[in-house]
Design a protein around this motif. Structure first.
Motif, PDB file in Angstrom:
ATOM      1  N   ARG A  89     145.937  66.508  19.492  1.00 49.65           N
ATOM      2  CA  ARG A  89     145.509  66.398  20.907  1.00 49.65           C
ATOM      3  C   ARG A  89     144.346  67.189  21.216  1.00 49.65           C
ATOM      4  O   ARG A  89     144.098  67.262  22.425  1.00 49.65           O
ATOM      5  N   PHE A  90     143.527  67.747  20.294  1.00 46.94           N
ATOM      6  CA  PHE A  90     142.544  68.719  20.465  1.00 46.94           C
ATOM      7  C   PHE A  90     141.395  68.207  21.466  1.00 46.94           C
ATOM      8  O   PHE A  90     140.771  68.492  21.904  1.00 46.94           O
ATOM      9  N   ILE A  91     141.306  66.564  20.807  1.00 45.27           N
ATOM     10  CA  ILE A  91     140.333  65.960  21.639  1.00 45.27           C
ATOM     11  C   ILE A  91     140.450  65.700  23.202  1.00 45.27           C
ATOM     12  O   ILE A  91     139.592  65.597  23.825  1.00 45.27           O
ATOM     13  N   HIS A  92     141.726  65.948  23.542  1.00 50.44           N
ATOM     14  CA  HIS A  92     141.905  65.862  25.052  1.00 50.44           C
ATOM     15  C   HIS A  92     141.249  66.994  25.709  1.00 50.44           C
ATOM     16  O   HIS A  92     140.913  66.917  26.915  1.00 50.44           O
ATOM     17  N   MET A  93     140.850  68.140  24.920  1.00 50.73           N
ATOM     18  CA  MET A  93     140.173  69.360  25.520  1.00 50.73           C
ATOM     19  C   MET A  93     138.788  68.758  26.094  1.00 50.73           C
ATOM     20  O   MET A  93     137.930  69.487  26.776  1.00 50.73           O
ATOM     21  N   LEU A  94     138.395  67.824  25.325  1.00 51.96           N
ATOM     22  CA  LEU A  94     136.833  67.215  25.569  1.00 51.96           C
ATOM     23  C   LEU A  94     136.975  66.146  26.520  1.00 51.96           C
ATOM     24  O   LEU A  94     135.913  66.017  27.308  1.00 51.96           O
ATOM     25  N   LEU A  95     138.121  65.233  26.572  1.00 49.49           N
ATOM     26  CA  LEU A  95     138.114  64.257  27.234  1.00 49.49           C
ATOM     27  C   LEU A  95     138.545  64.506  28.753  1.00 49.49           C
ATOM     28  O   LEU A  95     137.963  63.967  29.706  1.00 49.49           O
ATOM     29  N   TYR A  96     139.162  65.535  28.879  1.00 54.92           N
ATOM     30  CA  TYR A  96     139.559  65.850  30.413  1.00 54.92           C
ATOM     31  C   TYR A  96     139.075  67.156  30.629  1.00 54.92           C
ATOM     32  O   TYR A  96     138.865  68.154  29.672  1.00 54.92           O
ATOM     33  N   TYR A  97     138.778  67.305  32.092  1.00 57.31           N
ATOM     34  CA  TYR A  97     138.003  68.645  32.233  1.00 57.31           C
ATOM     35  C   TYR A  97     138.689  69.199  33.593  1.00 57.31           C
ATOM     36  O   TYR A  97     138.855  68.464  34.531  1.00 57.31           O
ATOM     37  N   ASN A  98     139.002  70.460  33.586  1.00 57.82           N
ATOM     38  CA  ASN A  98     139.523  71.264  34.932  1.00 57.82           C
ATOM     39  C   ASN A  98     138.360  72.309  34.847  1.00 57.82           C
ATOM     40  O   ASN A  98     138.815  73.284  34.442  1.00 57.82           O
ATOM     41  N   PRO A  99     137.809  72.358  36.329  1.00 60.90           N
ATOM     42  CA  PRO A  99     136.648  73.389  36.472  1.00 60.90           C
ATOM     43  C   PRO A  99     137.359  74.623  36.843  1.00 60.90           C
ATOM     44  O   PRO A  99     136.748  75.454  36.687  1.00 60.90           O
ATOM     45  N   SER A 100     138.719  74.431  37.181  1.00 57.13           N
ATOM     46  CA  SER A 100     139.309  75.915  37.458  1.00 57.13           C
ATOM     47  C   SER A 100     140.001  76.702  36.484  1.00 57.13           C
ATOM     48  O   SER A 100     140.530  77.586  36.369  1.00 57.13           O
ATOM     49  N   SER A 101     139.954  75.844  35.262  1.00 53.62           N
ATOM     50  CA  SER A 101     140.488  76.476  33.866  1.00 53.62           C
ATOM     51  C   SER A 101     139.363  76.902  33.000  1.00 53.62           C
ATOM     52  O   SER A 101     138.535  76.202  32.503  1.00 53.62           O
ATOM     53  N   VAL A 102     139.591  78.319  32.743  1.00 55.95           N
ATOM     54  CA  VAL A 102     138.751  78.983  31.834  1.00 55.95           C
ATOM     55  C   VAL A 102     138.706  78.416  30.355  1.00 55.95           C
ATOM     56  O   VAL A 102     137.765  78.247  29.650  1.00 55.95           O
ATOM     57  N   MET A 103     140.157  77.692  29.878  1.00 59.30           N
ATOM     58  CA  MET A 103     139.954  77.238  28.811  1.00 59.30           C
ATOM     59  C   MET A 103     139.062  75.726  28.688  1.00 59.30           C
ATOM     60  O   MET A 103     138.653  75.691  27.699  1.00 59.30           O
ATOM     61  N   SER A 104     138.965  75.159  29.967  1.00 62.00           N
ATOM     62  CA  SER A 104     138.133  73.954  29.973  1.00 62.00           C
ATOM     63  C   SER A 104     136.566  74.508  29.769  1.00 62.00           C
ATOM     64  O   SER A 104     136.143  74.007  29.035  1.00 62.00           O
ATOM     65  N   TRP A 105     136.420  75.541  30.413  1.00 62.86           N
ATOM     66  CA  TRP A 105     135.004  75.914  30.201  1.00 62.86           C
ATOM     67  C   TRP A 105     134.762  76.307  28.605  1.00 62.86           C
ATOM     68  O   TRP A 105     133.745  76.162  28.145  1.00 62.86           O
ATOM     69  N   GLY A 106     135.931  77.097  27.974  1.00 69.75           N
ATOM     70  CA  GLY A 106     135.841  77.334  26.581  1.00 69.75           C
ATOM     71  C   GLY A 106     135.673  76.274  25.630  1.00 69.75           C
ATOM     72  O   GLY A 106     134.691  76.415  24.984  1.00 69.75           O
ATOM     73  N   SER A 107     136.061  75.166  25.914  1.00 67.26           N
ATOM     74  CA  SER A 107     135.888  74.023  25.007  1.00 67.26           C
ATOM     75  C   SER A 107     134.448  73.360  25.123  1.00 67.26           C
ATOM     76  O   SER A 107     133.860  73.138  24.106  1.00 67.26           O
TER      77      SER A 107
END
Lengths: 334, 200
Positions: A75-93
């Motif tokens: 599911r690593f692809i989920h990191m690119l399909l979904y985005y949460n602006p308050s999550s540093v991990m989202s920025w990271g992807s």
């Protein structure tokens, strides 16, 4: 079993430590490569190609470590399909992908001796710095863990990534000299001084961070006790600070050792170990401090995790040794 | 005027809790919680010095924070509040990155080794959706747990909040928990960080 004591899971394990180490190394190497293309920094110019190639050699296993650490790697692809602006991990992807693309472009342009390499290197410094900063911010954004929750942590990650990148270049200076034309004492002695300053900065930041913890809340003091007199004493005080920071700093500052090839390589290898230990202690040490339980949190490690760590470390080492040479051979064939 | 959305909450009366762990066991069975992990558990601590020693009990579970750190850090928005206000995990979306485990100040989350995804208490959403009480509330032999809608002034939890001094755990973090305790001050007095019952 005493039912009143529940042992909780530490959030991150050794695969994340390896990811943070390799990502920091890649970020540091990229910054050196990009900076060496600037006007006025010609003496570092021979470093550009090996540094860029090694940045890719550490980036690829780093990304793989991150994916393999997921409970659901597919599911690593989920990191690119979904985005949460308050999550540093989202920025990271986003940063991780952007950085990889810029790095690939820089390598291509350097290999072709293209004049755009300087521009791409300069632009790429933003995602490279972003990579270093976000990996620290990932920890710093966790408010409830005083060891992590400090604005100094992202800066410490960027600086230690640079130290690691420079250390790797120094350790392999002789190995890559055929590729880069990097002669002993050419750009290296300037790199020595810069690295010594950066290790000094690391020590100051680390000292300040621990001073704030010690003079702050009770949970901060628990963290300091764990690291200074508790079970983390060996890996923190002796391995990370004494062997990984103070000793290489001393070796770099001592003139005779500095001029000898062996002293320089020893200092470089110790620095690399110190940077790894910094991430190991922060991630594992910080994660095993219990928030609510009376016992230390357990770190998630399975034979698969150890196998992945060993395999990816070996892959990173092989790539670091081979990529610059391979690149050099391709260049000479052209 | 439309009614306010539901905000389910739990009030735990520490004066009544006997530390029998029936809630821990009922939760495990109801939710098929894997070995080594807990959605609901009871922390205990011995307080005082001999001969005046008492054992305090602190039932724990996900605090279903209104301003949930787990929701904030999830990179794929897999943790989101459900209709009743409980934080629910979208199991089809969760990547098992563990960032929510790092962010939760209540140690309420774990990775289910069978699925590789994060898991935690849902206030027994499958039961409450069917009009039942959460398993831990149903099973409590001492009637120490109460569950209901905070936005309904006639619910039992609203009544208890009006008539008793209630406190959440760790209010200083500003996460606005939905689990409240009666008698928290008295029972946890003198217990600091790093001690057996842990931080409040």
């Amino acid at each position: 079993m005493d039912m009143s004591i529940v042992q909780h899971e530490a959030p991150f394990g050794v695969l994340i430590v390896l990811y943070l180490f390799l990502a920091g190394l890649s970020q540091g190497l990229f910054l050196v490569a990009a900076a060496s293309l600037f006007a006025g920094l010609e003496r570092f110019r021979p470093l550009a190609r090996p540094a860029a190639a090694m940045a890719m050699a550490t980036y690829l296993p780093a990304v793989l470590a991150l994916i393999l650490d997921l409970g659901k790697p597919s599911r690593f692809i989920h990191m690119l399909l979904y985005y949460n602006p308050s999550s540093v991990m989202s920025w990271g992807s986003v940063i991780l992908i952007g950085y990889g693309l810029v790095l690939a472009a820089l390598i291509l342009l350097l290999w072709r001796n293209h004049r755009l390499a300087r521009l791409v290197g300069a632009i790429g410094m933003a995602p490279a710095l972003g990579l270093g900063l976000y990996t620290g911010l990932l920890l710093a954004a966790v408010r409830d863990r005083p060891l992590w929750s400090s604005g100094l942590v992202p800066v410490l990650f960027v600086v230690s990534g640079l130290v690691a990148g420079m250390a790797l270049l120094m350790a392999l200076a002789r190995w890559t000299s055929g590729v880069s034309g990097l002669e002993k004492g050419h750009g290296l002695s300037a790199l020595h001084s810069l690295k010594a300053w950066l290790v000094g900065a690391e020590l100051v930041m680390l000292g300040l961070h621990f001073l704030v913890l010690f003079t702050g809340t009770a949970s901060g003091q628990i963290a300091v006790r764990l690291f200074v007199t508790g079970p983390r004493q060996v890996s923190f005080l002796w391995v990370q600070v004494a062997l990984g920071m103070l000793l290489p700093l001393l070796l770099l500052l001592l003139g005779p050792v500095r001029r000898s090839g062996v002293g320089s390589v020893v200092a470089a290898v110790l620095s690399l170990a110190g940077v790894f230990a910094l991430r190991y202690n922060l991630v594992i040490g910080g994660g095993e401090i219990p928030l609510t339980s009376a016992v230390m949190n357990r770190v998630h490690t399975t034979p698969f995790v150890w196998g992945a760590v060993a395999g990816l470390s070996a892959a990173a080492l092989v790539l670091v040794l081979l990529l610059p040479r391979l690149m050099g051979r391709l260049t000479s064939e052209r | 005027m439309s009614a306010a959305p539901k905000r389910n909450a739990m009030v735990i009366d520490l004066r009544r809790c006997v530390g029998c762990h029936a809630c821990t066991v009922a939760c495990k069975m109801e939710n098929n919680v894997p070995v080594g992990a807990f959605r609901s558990w009871v922390q205990e601590n011995d307080k005082g010095s001999v001969p005046e020693v008492t054992r305090v009990k602190l039932p724990r579970l996900c605090n279903q924070c209104d301003n949930a750190p787990c929701e904030q850090v999830c990179p794929v928005n897999a943790s989101q509040k459900g209709e009743g206000g409980a934080v629910l995990i979208n199991k089809e979306r969760c990547t098992g990155c563990r960032y929510c485990l790092a962010a939760c100040p209540h140690d309420a989350r774990y990775i289910d080794p069978r699925e590789g995804t994060a898991d935690k208490c849902t206030f027994c959403a499958h039961r409450t959706d069917a009009g039942l009480l959460p398993a831990c509330v149903s099973t409590c032999i001492a009637h120490a747990r109460y569950f209901g809608d905070l936005n309904d002034p006639n619910s039992e939890v609203s009544r208890l909040m009006r008539t008793h001094s209630v406190q959440p755990l760790r209010p200083e973090l500003g996460t606005a928990p939905s689990v409240f305790y009666i008698g928290l001050d008295e029972s946890m007095e003198g217990i600091g960080p790093g001690q057996k019952a842990g931080r409040r």
